[in-house]
Design an enzyme around this catalytic site. Sequence first.
Site, mmCIF file in Angstrom:
data_model
loop_
_atom_site.group_PDB
_atom_site.id
_atom_site.type_symbol
_atom_site.label_atom_id
_atom_site.label_comp_id
_atom_site.label_asym_id
_atom_site.label_seq_id
_atom_site.Cartn_x
_atom_site.Cartn_y
_atom_site.Cartn_z
ATOM 1 N N ASP A 28 0.803 -1.122 0.150
ATOM 2 C CA ASP A 28 -0.077 -0.007 0.018
ATOM 3 C C ASP A 28 0.911 1.239 0.137
ATOM 4 O O ASP A 28 2.092 1.279 0.545
ATOM 5 C CB ASP A 28 -0.839 -0.049 1.351
ATOM 6 C CG ASP A 28 -1.739 0.995 1.502
ATOM 7 O OD1 ASP A 28 -2.314 1.437 0.829
ATOM 8 O OD2 ASP A 28 -1.172 1.889 2.554
ATOM 9 N N ASP A 191 -2.044 -0.490 5.802
ATOM 10 C CA ASP A 191 -2.081 0.205 7.006
ATOM 11 C C ASP A 191 -3.429 0.500 7.612
ATOM 12 O O ASP A 191 -3.874 0.811 8.660
ATOM 13 C CB ASP A 191 -1.340 1.544 7.020
ATOM 14 C CG ASP A 191 -2.303 2.536 6.121
ATOM 15 O OD1 ASP A 191 -2.729 2.179 5.056
ATOM 16 O OD2 ASP A 191 -2.393 3.674 6.455
HETATM 17 O O1 LIG Z 1 -5.613 7.563 -1.401
HETATM 18 C C1 LIG Z 1 -6.107 7.294 -0.214
HETATM 19 O O2 LIG Z 1 -6.962 7.691 0.520
HETATM 20 C C2 LIG Z 1 -5.371 6.138 0.455
HETATM 21 O O3 LIG Z 1 -4.521 5.476 -0.319
HETATM 22 P P1 LIG Z 1 -3.760 3.890 0.251
HETATM 23 O O4 LIG Z 1 -4.685 2.994 -0.469
HETATM 24 O O5 LIG Z 1 -2.312 4.191 -0.488
HETATM 25 O O6 LIG Z 1 -3.668 4.090 1.562
HETATM 26 MG MG LIG Z 2 -2.871 3.129 3.340
#
Ligand SMILES: O=C(O)COP(=O)(O)O
Ligand SMILES: [Mg+2]
Length: 242
Positions: A28, A191
Site C-alpha cells: 500500500d 495500514d
Molecule cells: O488515497 C487514499 O485515500 C489512500 O491510499 P492508500 O490505499 O495508498 O492508503
Molecule cells: Mg494506506
Amino acid sequence: MNSSLTSNANAPARKIELPLAVKVIMIDLDGTLLDTAEDLALSANLMLKDLNMPEQSTATIRSYIGKGIQKLVKRTLTGQLDGEPDAALFAKALPIYEQHYANNLSRNTRPYPGVVEGVEILQQAGFRLACITNKAEAFTLPLLRATGLFDKFEIILSGDSLPKKKPDPLPLTHICKHFNAQPHEALLIGDSLNDAIAARAAGCHVFCVTYGYNEGRNVYELDCDAIVESLVDASKLIAKLP
Ligand SMILES: O=C(O)COP(=O)(O)O
Ligand SMILES: [Mg+2]
C-alpha cells in the site's frame, strides 16, 4: 510462531505458518510506503481557505485518508466520514483540491523509516513486487518517482486504474493474475481496514504496519496475519516460494 503475533483481540483467531511462504508482495502507498498526511492536509486546508470555510487540524484530515481523493474531499467538506456534501460544492471543491495537491505533492512527503531498505530486501530476495493504492494515478506515479520507489515495482495499481478499488478485492486479484499466482501465494502489506478487508476478500495474506492511518482507528482492531513495525520487520516474517 502464529498469528497471536498480531495481539489482535477482536479479530478471529487465524493461524499462519511463519515465515509466510509467498511469491507476490503487494504494498500500500499512503500510510505504508509514504507519510503523505501532511501534504494531503495542507492541500485540504488550502482548498477550505479558497472556499472560505474553516480549516481543520492535520490529525482530523489524517483520519479522512484511506478511500481516495474524492472521499477525502467529501469528508473534509462535511467533517464526517460518511458525509455527502452538496453536489455543487463538491464539484467546485474537487478540482481546487487536486490543483493544490499537485502543487504540494512532495513538499513534506517521505518514505517511512525502513521502507527503502525493506523494499530493497524484498526485491533482492526475488519477490514479485506490486504497489496497490487508492490514490489517483496522477498523484501516485510522480510521488513514487520523487521518492525513488517507482522502479522497485513491476506493477502499480492506483485508485482509478480499475473499475473498483480497495476494500474491493479486484486490484489484488488483478495482481495475482498478472503474476500467475494463487491468492494464497500473495501478501498485501498495508495500514488500514481497506487493506485488511480487500485481502481477506481476495484470499490473500495481509500484514499491517503500526505507523499508518487506518482512518483514525486502532490498527490492532484489524483482521490481519501480523502487525509489523516496519517493512524490514515484515521481510523477516516472509520466505520466498519457488
Ligand atoms: O488515497 C487514499 O485515500 C489512500 O491510499 P492508500 O490505499 O495508498 O492508503
Ligand atoms: Mg494506506
